[in-house]
Scaffold this active site. Structure first.
Site, PDB file in Angstrom:
ATOM      1  N   VAL A 256      23.639   8.020  37.266  1.00  0.00           N
ATOM      2  CA  VAL A 256      22.262   7.537  37.160  1.00  0.00           C
ATOM      3  C   VAL A 256      21.671   7.479  38.569  1.00  0.00           C
ATOM      4  CG1 VAL A 256      20.780   5.619  36.437  1.00  0.00           C
ATOM      5  CG2 VAL A 256      22.837   6.176  35.115  1.00  0.00           C
ATOM      6  N   ASP A 257      20.637   8.279  38.847  1.00  0.00           N
ATOM      7  CA  ASP A 257      20.066   8.276  40.198  1.00  0.00           C
ATOM      8  C   ASP A 257      19.126   7.081  40.378  1.00  0.00           C
ATOM      9  OD1 ASP A 257      17.572   8.954  39.112  1.00  0.00           O
ATOM     10  OD2 ASP A 257      17.835  11.094  39.513  1.00  0.00           O
ATOM     11  N   SER A 258      18.640   6.911  41.617  1.00  0.00           N
ATOM     12  CA  SER A 258      17.911   5.684  41.926  1.00  0.00           C
ATOM     13  C   SER A 258      16.605   5.556  41.123  1.00  0.00           C
ATOM     14  CB  SER A 258      17.631   5.590  43.423  1.00  0.00           C
ATOM     15  OG  SER A 258      16.807   6.671  43.820  1.00  0.00           O
TER      16      SER A 258
END
Lengths: 80, 408
Positions: free
Chosen positions: A38-40
Site C-alpha cells: 500500500v503506497d503512501s
C-alpha cells in the site's frame, strides 16, 4: 462495539477497494507497506475510508504509527 | 527540408468508433457514426444532449484499481499508447530508454476529475478529496503516464493547444527526432470531457449542434444545414521513429511523416480567421517542409468541424495553399470532434488512407454548401492512389497545424 475480527475484515474490504489487496492476505501482523504494497497515497485513502466506516478520527500524526493492520485495528478499537 | 527522415511504425487509438485502430478504421470506411444520445440524468437540462462517446469503456481494458487513480483522459491515453507500442514491435527491440521520448497532449486536461473532486469538496469537505486528485487533473498527466508505462527517459512533453493539440504533439515529435533528441517518440493526444460543464460552455458559445433528435446526422461538415460540432472523446497515439532506426530493426512502416507547419493567427481568441491566413501559412510551411509542392498533395483530412464559419475558411485555405485538385474528407462527420485528440485520430486516418489507398467518407454531406467547390469523398469511402496527404488541425487560441504524410 466492533470486535477485532470485525475491524480487520472491514479494513480488508477497504484495502481491496482502494488498493486491490486480496482480502485473504489481510491479517493483523501484515505491514501495510512491506507486505500489502500500500503506497503512501493509498494509505491516505485507507485512513479516510476507515474513519468513515468506523466513526473514528485518525489524525495525520497518528497514521505514521500504524505500521501493521494490527496497529490500525488497535487504534480503531480504542477510539471508536 | 530536413535530412533526417521520420516514419510512423505504430498506431493506437480508442475512439467513439472502436476500442482500437482496426475497429475504428473499419467503422470509418463503413461510414458509421459514433454519435449517440446522452442518456445520463444530467443531460436532460442541457441544450445539447448528444455526443460521441467511447465505443469501449476503459474499465474493460485497464484493471480497476489502476483505473481509479487515473483521470479518464489519462486512461484513454494509456490504452492508445500501449496499442501503438505493441504495434511497433519496439518492446523487444533493445531500444535505449534514454532515446525514447513522449510528446503527448490534451486540450482540456483532467476536467472530469477537477469537477468530480470539487463536488466532493463542496459536499463532504477537504479531507474527503482524493489524494490522487492532482496527478489525475494535471494536463501533463496523460504524457507522464505513457512515459511511466513505457519507461521513456528522453523527456515527456505535454502539449496544449486546444483542438490543434494532437497535431502539434506529432509536429513536436518530428522536431525532437530531427534535432537528435530522441530516436523514437510516442506522440498523440487524448480528450475526455463529456461532462455537463464543458458541454454547457461550448453550447453557450453556440458552437455545438443541437440536432438532438438525429444524433447520427448532427456532425455534417460542409453541409448547408450544419449547425455546429458534436463533442467526442477518445485518444490516439503514433509511434514516430527515425527512419534508419526503423529500417535497421526491420520495422513495418505505415507512412513517412514528411513535414509539419505550425502558425498562430493573432486574430481572435476563439473565432477562426474567415480568410484562413494563419491556416494557409501553416499548410504552405508543411508542404515546403516536406520538400513538396501543393500539386503533390492528393488528399486532405480537413479540420472541418461542422461549424458554419470554420468549415468554409479552411476551404479557402486549401485552395490557396494546395490547389483545387485534392480529395477532401472530414472524419469528424463520424467520430465527432475529439477536441485535443482530433489531430491524433485524424493523423491515423490520414496514414491509413495512404496505406490502403482509400479515403474515408464524409457522411451527412447531403446538401453541400454552395461555397464548397472542392471534391469531397461524400457518403462513401473512395479508392484513390494517394502518394502524399495532409492533415489540418486548428484550435481555439488561433493555433494552426498542418502535417504531411507520404506513402512508405
Amino acid at each position: 462495539m466492533a470486535t477485532r475480527t470485525e475491524i480487520t475484515s472491514g479494513l480488508a474490504e477497504i484495502l481491496e477497494e482502494v488498493a486491490g489487496v486480496n482480502p485473504d492476505d489481510v491479517a493483523e501482523e501484515k505491514s501495510f507497506t512491506d507486505d500489502l504494497d500500500v503506497d503512501s497515497l493509498s494509505m491516505v485513502e485507507v485512513v479516510v475510508a476507515a474513519e468513515e466506516k468506523f466513526g473514528v478520527k485518525i489524525p495525520d500524526n497518528e497514521v505514521q504509527n500504524l505500521k501493521t493492520v494490527g496497529d490500525a485495528v488497535s487504534y480503531i478499537e480504542a477510539n471508536h | 527540408m530536413s535530412t533526417v527522415d521520420v516514419v510512423v511504425t505504430g498506431l493506437g487509438a480508442t475512439t467513439p468508433l472502436g476500442g482500437d485502430v482496426a475497429s475504428t478504421w473499419d467503422a470509418m470506411l463503413a461510414g458509421r457514426s459514433g454519435v449517440t444520445p446522452l442518456t445520463q440524468e444530467w443531460a436532460g437540462q442541457l441544450p445539447v444532449r448528444i455526443a460521441a462517446q467511447l465505443a469501449v469503456e476503459p474499465i474493460e481494458v485497464i484493471e480497476r484499481v489502476k483505473l481509479r487513480r487515473m483521470d479518464r483522459a489519462e486512461a484513454m491515453a494509456l490504452i492508445a499508447a500501449k496499442e501503438a507500442w505493441a504495434d511497433s514491435g519496439l518492446a523487444d527491440s533493445g531500444l535505449d530508454p534514454e532515446r525514447l521520448a513522449v510528446s503527448y497532449g490534451t486540450g482540456i486536461g483532467g476536467a472530469i476529475t477537477t469537477l468530480d473532486q470539487d463536488d466532493i469538496l463542496e459536499k463532504s469537505g477537504p479531507r474527503r478529496v482524493s489524494p490522487h486528485t492532482v496527478p489525475m487533473l494535471m494536463p501533463n498527466g496523460p504524457a507522464a503516464y505513457i512515459g511511466l508505462e513505457l519507461g521513456a527517459r528522453a523527456g515527456v512533453r505535454a502539449m496544449a493547444s486546444a483542438c490543434a493539440t494532437g497535431a502539434e504533439a506529432v509536429a513536436l515529435g518530428l522536431d525532437l527526432i530531427r534535432a537528435g533528441r530522441a530516436d523514437v517518440v510516442v506522440a498523440g493526444s487524448t480528450e475526455a470531457v463529456v461532462h455537463p460543464l464543458p458541454l454547457a460552455g461550448f453550447a453557450s458559445m453556440r458552437a455545438m449542434s443541437t440536432r438532438n433528435d438525429e444524433p447520427e446526422k448532427a456532425s455534417r461538415p460542409w453541409d448547408k444545414n450544419r449547425d455546429g460540432f458534436v463533442l467526442g472523446e477518445g485518444a490516439g497515439a503514433l509511434i514516430l521513429e527515425r527512419a534508419d532506426h526503423a529500417a535497421a530493426r526491420g520495422a513495418r512502416i505505415y507512412a513517412r511523416l514528411a513535414g509539419a507547419g505550425i502558425t498562430s493567427d493573432g486574430y481572435d481568441i476563439v473565432q477562426p480567421d474567415p480568410e484562413c491566413r494563419g491556416g494557409i501559412r501553416a499548410m504552405r510551411m508543411a508542404i515546403q517542409d516536406a520538400g513538396l509542392t501543393g500539386a503533390d498533395i492528393h488528399h486532405v483530412n480537413a479540420h472541418a468541424t461542422s461549424t458554419p464559419v470554420g468549415d468554409m475558411g479552411e476551404i479557402k485555405g486549401i485552395k490557396a495553399s494546395v490547389g483545387t485538385h485534392p480529395i477532401l474528407t472530414s472524419t469528424k462527420s463520424m467520430s465527432g470532434h475529439l477536441l485535443g485528440a482530433a489531430g491524433a485520430l485524424e493523423s491515423i486516418a490520414t496514414i491509413l488512407a495512404l496505406r490502403d489507398g482509400i479515403i474515408p467518407p464524409t457522411i451527412n454531406l447531403d446538401e453541400p454548401d454552395e461555397r464548397l467547390d472542392l471534391e469531397v469523398a461524400a457518403h462513401k469511402a473512395r479508392s484513390a492512389d494517394i502518394r502524399a496527404a495532409m492533415n489540418n488541425s486548428f484550435g481555439f487560441g488561433g493555433h494552426n497545424v498542418a502535417l504531411i504524410f507520404t506513402k512508405a
